[in-house]
Structure formats: structure tokens, C-alpha cells
Design a protein around this motif. Structure first.
Motif, PDB file in Angstrom:
ATOM      1  N   LEU A   1       0.825  -1.209   0.000  1.00 13.45           N
ATOM      2  CA  LEU A   1       0.000   0.000   0.000  1.00 13.45           C
ATOM      3  C   LEU A   1       0.860   1.261   0.000  1.00 13.45           C
ATOM      4  N   ASP A   2       2.025   1.194   0.628  1.00 14.51           N
ATOM      5  CA  ASP A   2       2.943   2.337   0.601  1.00 14.51           C
ATOM      6  C   ASP A   2       3.465   2.566  -0.814  1.00 14.51           C
ATOM      7  N   ILE A   3       3.761   1.473  -1.547  1.00 11.49           N
ATOM      8  CA  ILE A   3       4.163   1.610  -2.945  1.00 11.49           C
ATOM      9  C   ILE A   3       3.052   2.287  -3.735  1.00 11.49           C
ATOM     10  N   HIS A   4       1.834   1.819  -3.537  1.00 10.17           N
ATOM     11  CA  HIS A   4       0.656   2.387  -4.214  1.00 10.17           C
ATOM     12  C   HIS A   4       0.564   3.893  -3.983  1.00 10.17           C
ATOM     13  N   GLU A   5       0.865   4.323  -2.760  1.00  8.30           N
ATOM     14  CA  GLU A   5       0.741   5.741  -2.416  1.00  8.30           C
ATOM     15  C   GLU A   5       1.809   6.610  -3.059  1.00  8.30           C
ATOM     16  N   THR A   6       2.915   6.020  -3.525  1.00  6.45           N
ATOM     17  CA  THR A   6       3.957   6.819  -4.174  1.00  6.45           C
ATOM     18  C   THR A   6       3.602   7.177  -5.617  1.00  6.45           C
ATOM     19  N   LEU A   7       2.523   6.604  -6.151  1.00  6.55           N
ATOM     20  CA  LEU A   7       2.203   6.725  -7.565  1.00  6.55           C
ATOM     21  C   LEU A   7       1.176   7.812  -7.832  1.00  6.55           C
ATOM     22  N   ASP A   8       1.127   8.291  -9.096  1.00  8.48           N
ATOM     23  CA  ASP A   8       0.050   9.193  -9.486  1.00  8.48           C
ATOM     24  C   ASP A   8      -1.216   8.378  -9.742  1.00  8.48           C
ATOM     25  N   GLU A   9      -2.342   9.059 -10.016  1.00 10.42           N
ATOM     26  CA  GLU A   9      -3.627   8.367 -10.109  1.00 10.42           C
ATOM     27  C   GLU A   9      -3.651   7.317 -11.213  1.00 10.42           C
ATOM     28  N   GLU A  10      -3.123   7.653 -12.386  1.00 11.87           N
ATOM     29  CA  GLU A  10      -3.114   6.695 -13.492  1.00 11.87           C
ATOM     30  C   GLU A  10      -2.349   5.435 -13.123  1.00 11.87           C
ATOM     31  N   ASN A  11      -1.188   5.614 -12.513  1.00 11.66           N
ATOM     32  CA  ASN A  11      -0.365   4.465 -12.180  1.00 11.66           C
ATOM     33  C   ASN A  11      -0.877   3.706 -10.958  1.00 11.66           C
ATOM     34  N   ARG A  12      -1.588   4.398 -10.066  1.00 13.60           N
ATOM     35  CA  ARG A  12      -2.236   3.690  -8.958  1.00 13.60           C
ATOM     36  C   ARG A  12      -3.273   2.707  -9.495  1.00 13.60           C
ATOM     37  N   THR A  13      -4.071   3.166 -10.438  1.00 14.22           N
ATOM     38  CA  THR A  13      -5.084   2.292 -11.030  1.00 14.22           C
ATOM     39  C   THR A  13      -4.439   1.090 -11.698  1.00 14.22           C
ATOM     40  N   PHE A  14      -3.377   1.341 -12.458  1.00 20.66           N
ATOM     41  CA  PHE A  14      -2.653   0.278 -13.153  1.00 20.66           C
ATOM     42  C   PHE A  14      -2.050  -0.705 -12.153  1.00 20.66           C
ATOM     43  N   PHE A  15      -1.374  -0.168 -11.134  1.00 18.53           N
ATOM     44  CA  PHE A  15      -0.691  -0.998 -10.142  1.00 18.53           C
ATOM     45  C   PHE A  15      -1.681  -1.857  -9.376  1.00 18.53           C
ATOM     46  N   ARG A  16      -2.782  -1.262  -8.920  1.00 18.73           N
ATOM     47  CA  ARG A  16      -3.774  -2.019  -8.154  1.00 18.73           C
ATOM     48  C   ARG A  16      -4.351  -3.152  -8.992  1.00 18.73           C
ATOM     49  N   ALA A  17      -4.716  -2.843 -10.236  1.00 23.20           N
ATOM     50  CA  ALA A  17      -5.317  -3.866 -11.089  1.00 23.20           C
ATOM     51  C   ALA A  17      -4.348  -5.026 -11.320  1.00 23.20           C
ATOM     52  N   LYS A  18      -3.091  -4.716 -11.626  1.00 27.01           N
ATOM     53  CA  LYS A  18      -2.103  -5.755 -11.913  1.00 27.01           C
ATOM     54  C   LYS A  18      -1.810  -6.602 -10.677  1.00 27.01           C
ATOM     55  N   ARG A  19      -1.596  -5.953  -9.545  1.00 28.38           N
ATOM     56  CA  ARG A  19      -1.208  -6.699  -8.350  1.00 28.38           C
ATOM     57  C   ARG A  19      -2.390  -7.506  -7.811  1.00 28.38           C
ATOM     58  N   GLU A  20      -3.571  -6.956  -7.819  1.00 27.45           N
ATOM     59  CA  GLU A  20      -4.710  -7.697  -7.295  1.00 27.45           C
ATOM     60  C   GLU A  20      -5.055  -8.887  -8.186  1.00 27.45           C
ATOM     61  N   ALA A  21      -4.850  -8.738  -9.488  1.00 23.44           N
ATOM     62  CA  ALA A  21      -5.061  -9.874 -10.396  1.00 23.44           C
ATOM     63  C   ALA A  21      -4.027 -10.964 -10.141  1.00 23.44           C
ATOM     64  N   ALA A  22      -2.779 -10.556  -9.909  1.00 24.27           N
ATOM     65  CA  ALA A  22      -1.709 -11.529  -9.692  1.00 24.27           C
ATOM     66  C   ALA A  22      -1.872 -12.284  -8.375  1.00 24.27           C
ATOM     67  N   PHE A  23      -2.303 -11.579  -7.323  1.00 25.06           N
ATOM     68  CA  PHE A  23      -2.399 -12.182  -6.001  1.00 25.06           C
ATOM     69  C   PHE A  23      -3.776 -12.762  -5.698  1.00 25.06           C
ATOM     70  N   GLY A  24      -4.777 -12.326  -6.464  1.00 25.60           N
ATOM     71  CA  GLY A  24      -6.136 -12.774  -6.187  1.00 25.60           C
ATOM     72  C   GLY A  24      -6.705 -12.206  -4.910  1.00 25.60           C
ATOM     73  N   ARG A  25      -6.150 -11.069  -4.477  1.00 24.78           N
ATOM     74  CA  ARG A  25      -6.593 -10.402  -3.249  1.00 24.78           C
ATOM     75  C   ARG A  25      -6.479  -8.902  -3.436  1.00 24.78           C
ATOM     76  N   THR A  26      -7.144  -8.137  -2.593  1.00 23.07           N
ATOM     77  CA  THR A  26      -6.988  -6.691  -2.640  1.00 23.07           C
ATOM     78  C   THR A  26      -5.628  -6.308  -2.070  1.00 23.07           C
ATOM     79  N   LEU A  27      -5.171  -5.093  -2.394  1.00 21.80           N
ATOM     80  CA  LEU A  27      -3.906  -4.618  -1.821  1.00 21.80           C
ATOM     81  C   LEU A  27      -3.978  -4.608  -0.302  1.00 21.80           C
ATOM     82  N   GLU A  28      -5.138  -4.249   0.214  1.00 19.34           N
ATOM     83  CA  GLU A  28      -5.307  -4.206   1.662  1.00 19.34           C
ATOM     84  C   GLU A  28      -5.145  -5.597   2.271  1.00 19.34           C
ATOM     85  N   GLU A  29      -5.612  -6.626   1.567  1.00 26.13           N
ATOM     86  CA  GLU A  29      -5.456  -8.000   2.051  1.00 26.13           C
ATOM     87  C   GLU A  29      -4.031  -8.508   1.861  1.00 26.13           C
TER      88      GLU A  29
END
Length: 230
Positions: free
Chosen positions: A117-145
């Protein structure tokens, strides 16, 4: 001839954070080679150097374009043999492959579990959306989880997993012995990743691993320390 290193950044282009890019940065500093940095966001990585599916780091060295931190280290040892060796020969290169595999299976997941989540916070809005989608798809969980490693039990388990590294560093100042090698840069880089993106600390004061991280931060005239901590 100018060397150029493409490396991953967030909103602040002066704060590269990818552990893989830090391996390459430290390798270049180890060799004493001047280079320019070319910051890239998550959404821009794929097209670096006209690629269609790039990952970073990517090194441009004259006509050569080298992708992947280990390949970059091999390139540097092969093309700049008069400079300090990163591997110390073929046997050292083989052992370093093991070190990288261990680091990526032991340290990297632990850092993700405390700092995604700290990595997510270092990003701008476009890249936050990209990062969240990619990581949550890879892990099968939310960033918070995914960020579930800050509990005392999991943190203690991670610290225990570092015992082989700790035992080594009680006997010698670096993984490479009396002087650092690429193996040190590999294992140091995820700790640098955490240092840059998060204020959360995984190492206890007095831990030989923590003292070694400090020594790595001071290498090459403080090349790693010049990027401030979060």
C-alpha cells in the motif's frame, strides 16, 4: 560513451524504488561507471527502447540494450573487466544465482506484505489504477489484504528467515566477504526498496543485518543513501 539506465519511479522521478533497478544501480556504482538515469512509470515500462513487453531495469550501453538486472551485471563484468568484478569469476556467478533466487523468494514477498500500500501511495492516479489492477489480479486479493505482514507473528517469522544471512554477516562484513559483490547488491536492494517507499521497519536495532544495510548505504560514496528514506 554515455550509459543510460531506465528505472522505475513514482510521482517523484528522483526517487527510484524498484529493487531490481537498485541492483543495476549498485552494479554500475560498483564498477565506478558514470551513467544517466531515465525514469519510467509503471505504465511506460513496456515500451522502453521501443520494446513491446519490456521490464526494467534496462541499460543502454552504446549499441547494446540489456534488460534484467542479472544480465546487466553480466554485461558489465564482460565489457568492463578492468573494473572491480561483480561476481569474482564463473563460480561466483553461479553462487550469486542462488542468492538471487533466495532473496526473491524470502525477502521480496515479506516486503510486499508490509509495504504494497505504501508503494501504491507513491504513484500518481493513473499508475495507482494500473498498479492495483495488476497486483490484485496476480495475487487474487486486494492490496489491503496483501499487506498482511505487519503483525508481530509474521514479522518474527520473517526475521527468523534471515538467520542464514545473519549468521554470515556475523563472520564477515559483506556477503561477498571482505568487500561487496553483486550478491550484496541483490540482497540489499529489497531493503532499499522498503526504505524509500515506507516508514515501516522490519529489522530490529542491533541486528547484524541492519548494520550490513547501513554499510551498503554508505558504499560508493553513499550512492544509495543519497535517495532519502520515506
Amino acid at each position: 560513451m554515455t550509459l543510460a539506465l531506465y528505472e522505475l519511479v513514482g510521482r517523484d522521478s528522483a526517487r527510484p524504488f524498484s529493487p531490481h533497478c537498485w541492483k543495476a544501480r549498485m552494479a554500475l556504482a560498483h564498477k565506478g561507471l558514470a551513467f544517466e538515469t531515465r525514469p519510467v512509470s509503471f505504465t511506460g515500462v513496456a515500451t522502453v527502447e521501443n520494446g513491446t513487453n519490456r521490464t526494467v531495469p534496462v541499460l543502454r550501453d552504446g549499441e547494446s540494450v540489456v534488460q534484467d538486472s542479472f544480465a546487466i551485471a553480466q554485461h558489465l563484468d564482460a565489457h568492463y573487466p578492468d573494473r572491480p568484478s561483480l561476481f569474482g569469476g564463473e563460480a561466483g556467478e553461479g553462487v550469486t544465482r542462488f542468492v538471487e533466487s533466495w532473496s526473491q523468494r524470502t525477502i521480496h514477498p515479506a516486503i510486499v506484505s508490509v509495504a504494497v500500500l505504501d508503494i501504491h501511495e507513491t504513484l500518481d492516479e493513473e499508475n495507482r489504477t494500473f498498479f492495483r489492477a495488476k497486483r490484485e489480479a496476480a495475487f487474487g486479493r486486494t492490496l489491503e489484504e496483501i499487506q498482511d505482514g505487519r503483525g508481530e507473528e509474521k514479522l518474527a517469522a520473517f526475521r527468523r528467515s534471515l538467520e542464514p544471512l545473519r549468521a554470515t554477516l556475523k563472520r564477515q562484513p559483506f556477503i561477498g566477504g571482505e568487500t561487496p559483490r553483486f550478491a550484496d547488491h541483490i540482497v540489499f536492494s529489497p531493503f532499499q526498496w522498503l526504505r524509500i517507499v515506507s516508514t515501516f521497519r522490519v529489522l530490529e536495532e542491533g541486528d547484524p543485518v541492519a548494520a550490513w544495510v547501513e554499510r551498503c548505504l554508505d558504499l560508493y560514496e553513499g550512492a544509495a543513501r543519497r535517495v532519502p528514506a520515506a
